[in-house]
Scaffold this motif. Structure first.
Motif, mmCIF file in Angstrom:
data_model
loop_
_atom_site.group_PDB
_atom_site.id
_atom_site.type_symbol
_atom_site.label_atom_id
_atom_site.label_comp_id
_atom_site.label_asym_id
_atom_site.label_seq_id
_atom_site.Cartn_x
_atom_site.Cartn_y
_atom_site.Cartn_z
ATOM 1 N N ARG A 1 -9.614 45.145 -19.046
ATOM 2 C CA ARG A 1 -10.378 46.291 -18.541
ATOM 3 C C ARG A 1 -10.766 47.138 -19.747
ATOM 4 N N TRP A 2 -12.054 47.425 -19.845
ATOM 5 C CA TRP A 2 -12.600 48.165 -20.975
ATOM 6 C C TRP A 2 -12.438 49.666 -20.787
ATOM 7 N N TRP A 3 -12.560 50.389 -21.874
ATOM 8 C CA TRP A 3 -12.552 51.845 -21.887
ATOM 9 C C TRP A 3 -13.764 52.328 -21.105
ATOM 10 N N ASP A 4 -13.544 53.254 -20.170
ATOM 11 C CA ASP A 4 -14.611 53.788 -19.332
ATOM 12 C C ASP A 4 -14.359 55.283 -19.188
ATOM 13 N N PRO A 5 -14.833 56.081 -20.159
ATOM 14 C CA PRO A 5 -14.504 57.512 -20.151
ATOM 15 C C PRO A 5 -15.088 58.217 -18.941
ATOM 16 N N PRO A 6 -14.357 59.174 -18.400
ATOM 17 C CA PRO A 6 -14.871 59.928 -17.259
ATOM 18 C C PRO A 6 -15.967 60.890 -17.709
ATOM 19 N N PRO A 7 -16.889 61.240 -16.799
ATOM 20 C CA PRO A 7 -17.959 62.167 -17.162
ATOM 21 C C PRO A 7 -17.456 63.594 -17.406
ATOM 22 N N THR A 8 -16.332 63.938 -16.797
ATOM 23 C CA THR A 8 -15.717 65.256 -16.998
ATOM 24 C C THR A 8 -14.211 65.033 -17.171
ATOM 25 N N PRO A 9 -13.492 66.000 -17.730
ATOM 26 C CA PRO A 9 -12.057 65.791 -17.994
ATOM 27 C C PRO A 9 -11.212 65.421 -16.775
ATOM 28 N N TYR A 10 -11.618 65.837 -15.577
ATOM 29 C CA TYR A 10 -10.784 65.589 -14.396
ATOM 30 C C TYR A 10 -11.368 64.525 -13.471
ATOM 31 N N ALA A 11 -12.430 63.871 -13.879
ATOM 32 C CA ALA A 11 -13.052 62.839 -13.050
ATOM 33 C C ALA A 11 -12.356 61.496 -13.245
ATOM 34 N N ALA A 12 -12.652 60.561 -12.359
ATOM 35 C CA ALA A 12 -12.096 59.217 -12.461
ATOM 36 C C ALA A 12 -12.695 58.493 -13.665
ATOM 37 N N GLY A 13 -11.918 57.640 -14.253
ATOM 38 C CA GLY A 13 -12.356 56.854 -15.399
ATOM 39 C C GLY A 13 -11.190 56.035 -15.902
ATOM 40 N N HIS A 14 -11.406 55.309 -16.956
ATOM 41 C CA HIS A 14 -10.330 54.525 -17.565
ATOM 42 C C HIS A 14 -10.199 54.998 -19.000
ATOM 43 N N ARG A 15 -9.138 55.714 -19.295
ATOM 44 C CA ARG A 15 -8.965 56.437 -20.551
ATOM 45 C C ARG A 15 -8.255 55.607 -21.614
ATOM 46 N N GLY A 16 -8.504 54.327 -21.634
ATOM 47 C CA GLY A 16 -7.924 53.423 -22.610
ATOM 48 C C GLY A 16 -8.474 52.038 -22.366
ATOM 49 N N VAL A 17 -7.842 51.034 -22.943
ATOM 50 C CA VAL A 17 -8.204 49.644 -22.669
ATOM 51 C C VAL A 17 -6.952 48.913 -22.223
ATOM 52 N N ASP A 18 -7.146 47.913 -21.373
ATOM 53 C CA ASP A 18 -6.039 47.071 -20.937
ATOM 54 C C ASP A 18 -6.150 45.743 -21.666
ATOM 55 N N LEU A 19 -5.054 45.359 -22.301
ATOM 56 C CA LEU A 19 -4.999 44.118 -23.073
ATOM 57 C C LEU A 19 -4.005 43.168 -22.415
ATOM 58 N N ALA A 20 -4.465 41.958 -22.070
ATOM 59 C CA ALA A 20 -3.587 40.971 -21.444
ATOM 60 C C ALA A 20 -2.470 40.597 -22.412
ATOM 61 N N ALA A 21 -1.260 40.551 -21.898
ATOM 62 C CA ALA A 21 -0.095 40.162 -22.697
ATOM 63 C C ALA A 21 1.054 39.871 -21.740
#
Length: 187
Positions: A37-57
């Motif tokens: 799952r890639w980084w997907d910053p939210p449009p505002t500080p409290y909105a939904a988003g993905h604040r990092g990346v997920d790396l399979a391990a």
């Protein structure tokens, strides 16, 4: 056309964000990194988003400090093990779900094994959620790493076009989508 437009929008959105200062960064996991799952910053500080990346391990994978720094936090947050490292350039990198092998305040070196991946992720399978912060602003942690070297696939030509597409799919690539691998150079 859609892929080109999305790529342009992604480039423009990342250009508007502050770039992290350069670091001699090390991958948190061995190469190649497989982004689930890639980084997907939210449009505002409290909105939904993905604040990092997920790396399979796999559970039990050893996680490395991406740069030298000091352990900011090592313990539980909302029932999951979290490790946060303060880097000398003012950035902070986070790893979860983990069992930290270091303690708060401890100095760590780049590449040092600092945690072990545990169960309890928000991914469908085991993964490391890797984050990067500058103050309170979340940044894309992949920007710490050297960019992957582009590789061209052979052109199968009209006769083998379908076979080439099938081979790309078997390699984990999707036509029109970026590859999920982030190999980068060896540390």
């Amino acid at each position: 056309m859609t892929t080109l437009l999305l790529s342009l929008l992604l480039a423009l959105s990342q250009a508007a964000l502050p770039a992290p200062p350069a670091l001699p960064a090390v991958r948190p996991l061995p190469a190649p990194l497989s982004v689930t799952r890639w980084w997907d910053p939210p449009p505002t500080p409290y909105a939904a988003g993905h604040r990092g990346v997920d790396l399979a391990a796999p559970v039990g994978a050893e996680l490395r400090a991406v740069a030298a720094g000091r352990v900011h936090h090592a313990g539980q947050v909302a029932g999951r093990g979290v490790l946060s490292l303060a880097l000398p350039n003012g950035l902070r990198t986070t790893y979860e779900p983990v069992r930290p092998l270091v303690t708060e305040g401890e100095e760590v070196s780049a590449g040092q094994v600092v945690a072990v991946l545990t169960e309890g992720s928000h991914c469908p399978g085991p993964c490391l959620h890797w984050g990067l912060l500058s103050g309170e602003a979340y940044l894309n942690p992949l920007t710490l790493l050297a960019r992957p070297t582009p590789r061209l696939l052979p052109d199968p030509g009209p006769a083998g076009a379908r076979d080439g597409a099938a081979a790309a799919g078997e390699a984990g690539l999707s036509p029109g989508h970026p590859a999920a691998r982030w190999p980068g150079p060896s540390p």
